[in-house]
Enzyme design. Structure first.
Site, PDB file in Angstrom:
ATOM      1  N   LYS A   1       0.835  -1.198   0.000  1.00 56.99           N
ATOM      2  CA  LYS A   1       0.000   0.000   0.000  1.00 56.99           C
ATOM      3  C   LYS A   1       0.875   1.255   0.000  1.00 56.99           C
ATOM      4  O   LYS A   1       0.742   2.113  -0.869  1.00 56.99           O
ATOM      5  CB  LYS A   1      -0.935   0.007   1.208  1.00 56.99           C
ATOM      6  CG  LYS A   1      -1.726   1.296   1.349  1.00 56.99           C
ATOM      7  CD  LYS A   1      -2.532   1.332   2.617  1.00 56.99           C
ATOM      8  CE  LYS A   1      -1.647   1.648   3.793  1.00 56.99           C
ATOM      9  NZ  LYS A   1      -2.354   1.879   5.041  1.00 56.99           N
TER      10      LYS A   1
ATOM     11  N   ASP B   1      -6.121   0.336   0.897  1.00 59.54           N
ATOM     12  CA  ASP B   1      -6.236   0.536   2.334  1.00 59.54           C
ATOM     13  C   ASP B   1      -7.639   0.106   2.760  1.00 59.54           C
ATOM     14  O   ASP B   1      -8.388  -0.467   1.965  1.00 59.54           O
ATOM     15  CB  ASP B   1      -5.933   1.986   2.718  1.00 59.54           C
ATOM     16  CG  ASP B   1      -7.023   2.963   2.306  1.00 59.54           C
ATOM     17  OD1 ASP B   1      -7.947   2.583   1.549  1.00 59.54           O
ATOM     18  OD2 ASP B   1      -6.955   4.121   2.752  1.00 59.54           O
TER      19      ASP B   1
END
Length: 158
Positions: A65, A83
Site C-alpha cells: 500500500k 487501504d
C-alpha cells in the site's frame, strides 16, 4: 517542518517523535517504524527514497500500500494502493468479493487503465472517507448508488 530529511527522523528522540505522530494513531508503532525505515534509508540509500516496489517493501514498515502510494505520487509509477477505505468501497460496489489487499489490488487493476491506477485508488480512498464511511455510509450523497451492490441490498431490505 521539524523533520526535513530521513536523517532527521532517524536521529529523533523516540519520545519526542511519538508525541509528534500521536495524532495519527498507533503512535508508538509508527514512531518506531519511522525511525527504523529512515535509518535504513540512510544506511542503504544515502538518505534517498528508492523507486521500485522491491526496494521500498524491504524498508521497515513499508508494505505494498505505502509503496504504491510512494511510487505513484513521487515517481509517477502507476499503482493501486489498497487501504481499509479502498477495500470497503470496492467490496460494497461489487468490484471484488476478496478481502485480501493483494487480490483486491489485482481486481482493481483490471477495472481501470494503467495510467489511472494511482488516481483511481486515491479517489476510492477519498470516497471511502467522505461519503462511504464504515459505520454510516451517506448513500444519499453518493453518485454511485446505481452501480452499488451495498445500496441495492439496503434498498431492498424491508
Amino acid at each position: 517542518r521539524k523533520y526535513r530529511s530521513a536523517e532527521d527522523y532517524a536521529r529523533a528522540d523516540t519520545a519526542e517523535l511519538e508525541r509528534d505522530v500521536r495524532p495519527t494513531g498507533f503512535y508508538r508503532s509508527k514512531a518506531a517504524k519511522l525511525k527504523a525505515c529512515c535509518g535504513q534509508l540512510m544506511r542503504e540509500h544515502g538518505g534517498g527514497v528508492p523507486g521500485t516496489m522491491e526496494e521500498l517493501t524491504k524498508l521497515a514498515g513499508v508494505g505494498r500500500k505505502t509503496a504504491n502510494i510512494v511510487l505513484g505520487c513521487a515517481f509517477g509509477v502507476p499503482g493501486i494502493a489498497v487501504d481499509t477505505h479502498v477495500s470497503r468501497v470496492s467490496r460494497r460496489l461489487g468490484i471484488t468479493s476478496n478481502s485480501a489487499p493483494d487480490k483486491i489490488e489485482a481486481d482493481l487493476m483490471k477495472l481501470a487503465p494503467v495510467e489511472r491506477w494511482t488516481k483511481f485508488s486515491l479517489q476510492l480512498v477519498e470516497h471511502g472517507r467522505e461519503v462511504c464511511g464504515a459505520r454510516k455510509p451517506e448513500c444519499g450523497r453518493c453518485g454511485l448508488t446505481a452501480s452499488c451492490d451495498y445500496y441495492e441490498k439496503l434498498s431492498a431490505a424491508p
